[in-house]
Design a protein around this motif. Structure first.
Motif, mmCIF file in Angstrom:
data_model
loop_
_atom_site.group_PDB
_atom_site.id
_atom_site.type_symbol
_atom_site.label_atom_id
_atom_site.label_comp_id
_atom_site.label_asym_id
_atom_site.label_seq_id
_atom_site.Cartn_x
_atom_site.Cartn_y
_atom_site.Cartn_z
ATOM 1 N N TRP A 155 42.896 0.155 8.431
ATOM 2 C CA TRP A 155 42.970 0.143 6.959
ATOM 3 C C TRP A 155 43.815 1.309 6.457
ATOM 4 O O TRP A 155 44.632 1.163 5.539
ATOM 5 C CB TRP A 155 41.573 0.237 6.351
ATOM 6 C CG TRP A 155 40.763 -1.014 6.382
ATOM 7 C CD1 TRP A 155 39.620 -1.244 7.098
ATOM 8 C CD2 TRP A 155 41.012 -2.230 5.649
ATOM 9 N NE1 TRP A 155 39.152 -2.513 6.864
ATOM 10 C CE2 TRP A 155 39.973 -3.138 5.971
ATOM 11 C CE3 TRP A 155 41.996 -2.621 4.748
ATOM 12 C CZ2 TRP A 155 39.903 -4.425 5.434
ATOM 13 C CZ3 TRP A 155 41.930 -3.903 4.203
ATOM 14 C CH2 TRP A 155 40.905 -4.780 4.542
ATOM 15 N N LYS A 156 43.634 2.481 7.059
ATOM 16 C CA LYS A 156 44.382 3.653 6.629
ATOM 17 C C LYS A 156 45.871 3.490 6.919
ATOM 18 O O LYS A 156 46.716 3.928 6.118
ATOM 19 C CB LYS A 156 43.839 4.911 7.329
ATOM 20 C CG LYS A 156 44.520 6.200 6.879
ATOM 21 C CD LYS A 156 44.343 6.452 5.388
ATOM 22 C CE LYS A 156 45.019 7.741 4.947
ATOM 23 N NZ LYS A 156 44.907 7.957 3.486
ATOM 24 N N GLU A 200 47.310 1.514 4.197
ATOM 25 C CA GLU A 200 47.482 2.349 3.005
ATOM 26 C C GLU A 200 48.717 3.228 3.122
ATOM 27 O O GLU A 200 49.474 3.394 2.155
ATOM 28 C CB GLU A 200 46.244 3.215 2.795
ATOM 29 C CG GLU A 200 46.344 4.119 1.573
ATOM 30 C CD GLU A 200 45.194 5.104 1.485
ATOM 31 O OE1 GLU A 200 45.434 6.252 1.080
ATOM 32 O OE2 GLU A 200 44.061 4.729 1.829
ATOM 33 N N THR A 201 48.941 3.781 4.307
ATOM 34 C CA THR A 201 50.105 4.638 4.527
ATOM 35 C C THR A 201 51.401 3.847 4.364
ATOM 36 O O THR A 201 52.392 4.353 3.824
ATOM 37 C CB THR A 201 50.046 5.254 5.940
ATOM 38 O OG1 THR A 201 48.839 6.010 6.076
ATOM 39 C CG2 THR A 201 51.244 6.163 6.194
ATOM 40 N N GLY A 240 50.373 1.595 0.408
ATOM 41 C CA GLY A 240 49.502 2.058 -0.659
ATOM 42 C C GLY A 240 48.380 1.086 -0.996
ATOM 43 O O GLY A 240 48.067 0.168 -0.232
ATOM 44 N N VAL A 241 47.800 1.279 -2.169
ATOM 45 C CA VAL A 241 46.660 0.460 -2.562
ATOM 46 C C VAL A 241 47.057 -1.001 -2.763
ATOM 47 O O VAL A 241 46.220 -1.896 -2.625
ATOM 48 C CB VAL A 241 46.001 1.017 -3.841
ATOM 49 C CG1 VAL A 241 45.378 2.372 -3.573
ATOM 50 C CG2 VAL A 241 47.003 1.092 -4.987
ATOM 51 N N ILE A 299 46.723 -2.580 0.629
ATOM 52 C CA ILE A 299 45.296 -2.665 0.949
ATOM 53 C C ILE A 299 44.669 -3.856 0.224
ATOM 54 O O ILE A 299 43.931 -4.656 0.823
ATOM 55 C CB ILE A 299 44.565 -1.370 0.555
ATOM 56 C CG1 ILE A 299 44.932 -0.230 1.509
ATOM 57 C CG2 ILE A 299 43.057 -1.582 0.527
ATOM 58 C CD1 ILE A 299 44.330 -0.360 2.888
#
Length: 241
Positions: A177-178, A181-182, A185-186, A189
């Motif tokens: 998940w991270k 995001e990297t 971004g949101v 996600i």
């Protein structure tokens, strides 16, 4: 800077392969996708593929021009060979050998082989898959040793240098998940949360904080735990192998 080559992503429509697709778009000049209909009971994932591709192109202009065609191939022979809990309406449990009966023998090996044959004709040497042995269901064809052996065998058998990338191999679900995001971004996600599909039972009627699914099958439980860990304590990818 992008690598001036073409990558072919094994794209099922699930969380892992959607993250890998974004990973490839961030790194290569051109990215094509390949999916397989092997008689999976959660065939709904195949419908999610088009939505994710369309939304990636619409929401991320930096990737729009890189996204090439999609290839959906029939691998129903996998289900014809023998039933598993992934290809038949049976209770999910564990076999005598300790593996879950959701394990489809030879599936990933066959998929990578077919993908390599397509890549050969498409002029691509980079193949990307979402296999992982850090936080997974125990499938032997997801192991790093399996992928390394396949890379050697495919290269020798086709007399062409292939590179098999598994960017999630050493990440757990929280770190996956991270990574998303990297990369995006949101917005990425949220796209993966709402539009990708992991549930083995094919449930799209329940939207949980982590996405759609029955909430009880092993895939849903794994995705749920990863989401909770990510939201509680987002990992630092700088220290992740």
């Amino acid at each position: 800077m992008s690598i001036p080559e073409t990558a072919l992503v094994l794209f099922s429509g699930g969380q892992d392969s959607a993250t890998c697709l974004a990973w490839a778009l961030d790194r290569f000049d051109r990215v094509e996708t390949i999916g397989f209909d092997y008689g999976q009971r959660h065939k709904i994932e195949l419908e999610c593929r088009a939505t994710i591709r369309d939304e990636l192109a619409a929401q991320f202009p930096q990737w729009r021009g890189k996204l090439g065609p999609d290839h959906l191939l029939d691998l129903s022979v996998v289900g014809a060979i023998g039933e598993t809990a992934m290809t038949a309406d049976t209770v999910i449990t564990y076999a005598e050998n300790g593996l879950p009966n959701t394990f489809v023998p030879g599936r990933n090996i066959l998929m990578f082989t077919v993908a390599a044959a397509l890549a050969y004709r498409r002029g691509a040497r980079h193949l990307v898959g979402g296999m992982c042995e850090t936080d997974y269901s125990g499938y032997p064809d997801c192991r790093d040793d399996t992928i390394k052996a396949l890379q050697v065998a495919l290269g020798l058998g086709m007399d062409k240098r292939f590179v098999l990338h598994t960017p999630l191999m050493w990440l757990d679900k929280a770190a996956t998940w991270k990574l998303a995001e990297t990369l995006g971004g949101v917005d990425l996600i949220e796209l993966i949360r709402r539009e990708s599909h992991s549930c083995y039972l094919g449930d799209r009627t329940h939207l949980h904080p982590w996405g759609h699914g029955c909430g009880t099958c092993p895939a849903c439980q794994l995705r749920s735990r990863g989401w909770e860990a990510y939201r509680a304590d987002p990992p630092d990818l700088a220290t992740t192998p």
